[in-house]
Structures are given as structure tokens and as C-alpha cells.
Write a protein that holds these residues in place. Sequence first.
Motif, PDB file in Angstrom:
ATOM      1  N   VAL A  82       0.850  -1.189   0.000  1.00  0.00           N
ATOM      2  CA  VAL A  82       0.000   0.000   0.000  1.00  0.00           C
ATOM      3  C   VAL A  82       0.887   1.241   0.000  1.00  0.00           C
ATOM      4  N   ARG A  83       0.635   2.090  -0.968  1.00  0.00           N
ATOM      5  CA  ARG A  83       1.387   3.340  -1.056  1.00  0.00           C
ATOM      6  C   ARG A  83       0.389   4.470  -1.308  1.00  0.00           C
ATOM      7  N   LEU A  84       0.549   5.539  -0.577  1.00  0.00           N
ATOM      8  CA  LEU A  84      -0.299   6.705  -0.762  1.00  0.00           C
ATOM      9  C   LEU A  84       0.558   7.876  -1.219  1.00  0.00           C
ATOM     10  N   ASP A  85       0.009   8.651  -2.129  1.00  0.00           N
ATOM     11  CA  ASP A  85       0.704   9.866  -2.525  1.00  0.00           C
ATOM     12  C   ASP A  85       0.346  10.981  -1.544  1.00  0.00           C
ATOM     13  N   ARG A  86       0.927  12.123  -1.730  1.00  0.00           N
ATOM     14  CA  ARG A  86       0.712  13.255  -0.834  1.00  0.00           C
ATOM     15  C   ARG A  86      -0.762  13.598  -0.699  1.00  0.00           C
ATOM     16  N   GLU A  87      -1.440  13.656  -1.820  1.00  0.00           N
ATOM     17  CA  GLU A  87      -2.863  14.017  -1.793  1.00  0.00           C
ATOM     18  C   GLU A  87      -3.693  12.986  -1.031  1.00  0.00           C
ATOM     19  N   GLY A  88      -3.385  11.721  -1.196  1.00  0.00           N
ATOM     20  CA  GLY A  88      -4.105  10.679  -0.472  1.00  0.00           C
ATOM     21  C   GLY A  88      -3.931  10.793   1.032  1.00  0.00           C
ATOM     22  N   ILE A  89      -2.721  11.098   1.447  1.00  0.00           N
ATOM     23  CA  ILE A  89      -2.442  11.262   2.874  1.00  0.00           C
ATOM     24  C   ILE A  89      -3.193  12.467   3.432  1.00  0.00           C
TER      25      ILE A  89
END
Length: 78
Positions: free
Chosen positions: A62-69
Motif C-alpha cells: 500500500v502506497r499513498l501519494d501526498r494528496e491521499g495522505i
Amino acid sequence: MTIAVTVRDVPNDVRDELAARAARAGQSLQEYLRAMLIETASHPSASDVIARARTRVDATGVRLDREGILTARDADRR
């Protein structure tokens, strides 16, 4: 069982500042430093936290980009 720890070559001004802080806290220098060591050891270091996070990301994929975080953070504030 407790052990004694000796720290050598502490600059005088550092020792004086720590002793002053201990006095303001109503503690001996030994009590003050012991409490600092216990508090420091009770929390993981920043590098340990980052390593655990990387391990979780590698395990889950699972990886989130800045916007997702930021979106997830803001959703918790509502």
C-alpha cells in the motif's frame, strides 16, 4: 539489577545547564539525567519508526501519494 553509567568529557557549560534544570525541577543531577534516559529509551527513535513504516509498506504494497495522505488526514478532522 541496575548498572552505573559514566559519561566523560561533558563540557562544563553543559553540565552547569543540566544541573540548573535539575535544581529547577527539584531533583539532583543524577535523578534528572536518569529520568531523561528513561524517557528517551521509552520512545522509538525516528529511524526506527521510519524503518517500521517502510517494512509495513513493503509487506502490504500500500502506497499513498501526498494528496491521499492529506485527504485521509482531513477526513479524520471532520
